[in-house]
Scaffold this motif. Structure first.
Motif, PDB file in Angstrom:
ATOM      1  N   ALA A 196      48.032  42.912  24.861  1.00  0.00           N
ATOM      2  CA  ALA A 196      49.273  43.255  25.773  1.00  0.00           C
ATOM      3  C   ALA A 196      50.632  43.036  25.203  1.00  0.00           C
ATOM      4  O   ALA A 196      50.705  41.985  24.486  1.00  0.00           O
ATOM      5  CB  ALA A 196      49.280  42.674  26.948  1.00  0.00           C
TER       6      ALA A 196
ATOM      7  N   LEU B 191      50.777  39.800  31.028  1.00  0.00           N
ATOM      8  CA  LEU B 191      50.053  40.614  31.868  1.00  0.00           C
ATOM      9  C   LEU B 191      50.352  39.968  33.115  1.00  0.00           C
ATOM     10  O   LEU B 191      50.135  38.634  33.304  1.00  0.00           O
ATOM     11  CB  LEU B 191      48.602  40.969  31.618  1.00  0.00           C
ATOM     12  N   THR B 192      50.268  40.686  34.198  1.00  0.00           N
ATOM     13  CA  THR B 192      50.183  40.026  35.514  1.00  0.00           C
ATOM     14  C   THR B 192      48.822  40.538  36.111  1.00  0.00           C
ATOM     15  O   THR B 192      48.206  41.485  35.625  1.00  0.00           O
ATOM     16  CB  THR B 192      51.306  40.700  36.745  1.00  0.00           C
TER      17      THR B 192
ATOM     18  N   GLY C 214      47.977  42.114  38.586  1.00  0.00           N
ATOM     19  CA  GLY C 214      48.095  43.385  39.302  1.00  0.00           C
ATOM     20  C   GLY C 214      47.865  44.494  38.038  1.00  0.00           C
ATOM     21  O   GLY C 214      47.293  45.589  37.955  1.00  0.00           O
ATOM     22  N   ARG C 215      48.634  44.343  36.887  1.00  0.00           N
ATOM     23  CA  ARG C 215      48.629  45.029  35.567  1.00  0.00           C
ATOM     24  C   ARG C 215      47.105  45.196  34.998  1.00  0.00           C
ATOM     25  O   ARG C 215      46.645  46.032  34.645  1.00  0.00           O
ATOM     26  CB  ARG C 215      49.817  44.722  34.907  1.00  0.00           C
TER      27      ARG C 215
ATOM     28  N   ARG D  83      44.431  44.291  36.935  1.00  0.00           N
ATOM     29  CA  ARG D  83      43.644  45.218  37.683  1.00  0.00           C
ATOM     30  C   ARG D  83      43.788  46.715  37.546  1.00  0.00           C
ATOM     31  O   ARG D  83      42.693  47.424  37.374  1.00  0.00           O
ATOM     32  CB  ARG D  83      43.966  45.092  39.316  1.00  0.00           C
ATOM     33  N   GLU D  84      44.887  47.306  37.123  1.00  0.00           N
ATOM     34  CA  GLU D  84      45.067  48.703  36.872  1.00  0.00           C
ATOM     35  C   GLU D  84      44.289  49.098  35.722  1.00  0.00           C
ATOM     36  O   GLU D  84      43.837  50.004  35.400  1.00  0.00           O
ATOM     37  CB  GLU D  84      46.580  48.816  36.902  1.00  0.00           C
ATOM     38  N   HIS D  85      44.565  48.273  34.499  1.00  0.00           N
ATOM     39  CA  HIS D  85      44.054  48.284  33.354  1.00  0.00           C
ATOM     40  C   HIS D  85      42.427  48.382  33.104  1.00  0.00           C
ATOM     41  O   HIS D  85      41.776  49.329  32.599  1.00  0.00           O
ATOM     42  CB  HIS D  85      44.369  47.430  32.375  1.00  0.00           C
TER      43      HIS D  85
ATOM     44  N   HIS E 156      51.781  35.307  35.434  1.00  0.00           N
ATOM     45  CA  HIS E 156      51.616  35.923  34.116  1.00  0.00           C
ATOM     46  C   HIS E 156      50.525  35.217  33.369  1.00  0.00           C
ATOM     47  O   HIS E 156      50.363  34.058  33.721  1.00  0.00           O
ATOM     48  CB  HIS E 156      52.835  35.691  33.183  1.00  0.00           C
TER      49      HIS E 156
END
Length: 181
Positions: A79, A83-84, A86-87, A89-91, A125
């Motif tokens: 990254a 990353l969080t 949530g991000r 999870r999306e990835h 983070h």
């Protein structure tokens, strides 16, 4: 092996004929399928994916992780900014519960840290722990060395084309979703 008789009584190998028929004019026989052969690309991409997965599963097994956990580590490492969850999870295309379980395993194993850095304490983070990063580098060093050996056989111009192809493939694949998702 499929063979056929020629008018002069000789036998010819049909598979060899098919291979020669696929070669563009000026391409030497035996130099492999033409670069536009989609099946050849699919076979080689699956084969490379399988070999990389073998290494990933080895690392996961040695560290008591799941293969998805190693994918999460790679996403955190690659990254551009922290990353969080949530991000991540999306990835990864996982549920929030699955990402929480993944991060719990990674944190317990000493691979990641969750840090609240902003004024908004809800924002977390994710950071790859330096010592764990070193262990991953050590495990995947043979992959890096194999890549370096193969790259040494190609001109910079060829490598630029390969890199453009892989970048474009990854962009396309990132947009592909499984049916039902």
């Amino acid at each position: 092996m499929a063979r056929r008789d020629e008018p002069d009584g000789r036998e010819r190998d049909r598979a060899g004929d098919q291979e020669r028929d696929r070669q563009p004019a000026g391409r030497p026989a035996g130099s492999g399928p033409p670069p536009s052969d989609l099946q050849a690309f699919a076979v080689q991409l699956r084969r490379m994916n399988g070999e990389i997965n073998r290494l990933v599963h080895g690392f996961a097994g040695e560290h008591g992780l799941h293969a998805t956990d190693v994918q999460a580590l790679a996403a955190i490492l690659d990254a551009d900014e922290p990353l969080t969850p949530g991000r991540l999870r999306e990835h990864l295309g996982l549920t929030s519960g699955a990402v929480t379980a993944c991060l719990d395993r990674l944190e317990r194993a000493g691979h990641v840290r969750r840090v609240r850095e902003s004024a908004d304490r809800r924002v977390v983070h994710l950071y790859y722990v330096p010592d764990a990063k070193s262990a991953a580098r050590s495990h995947f060093r043979p992959l890096a060395e194999a890549t370096a050996r193969v790259r040494s056989h190609f001109a910079d111009e060829d490598l630029a084309v390969v890199l453009r192809f892989l970048t474009a493939m990854n962009e396309e694949l990132s947009a592909v979703r499984s049916p039902g998702r």
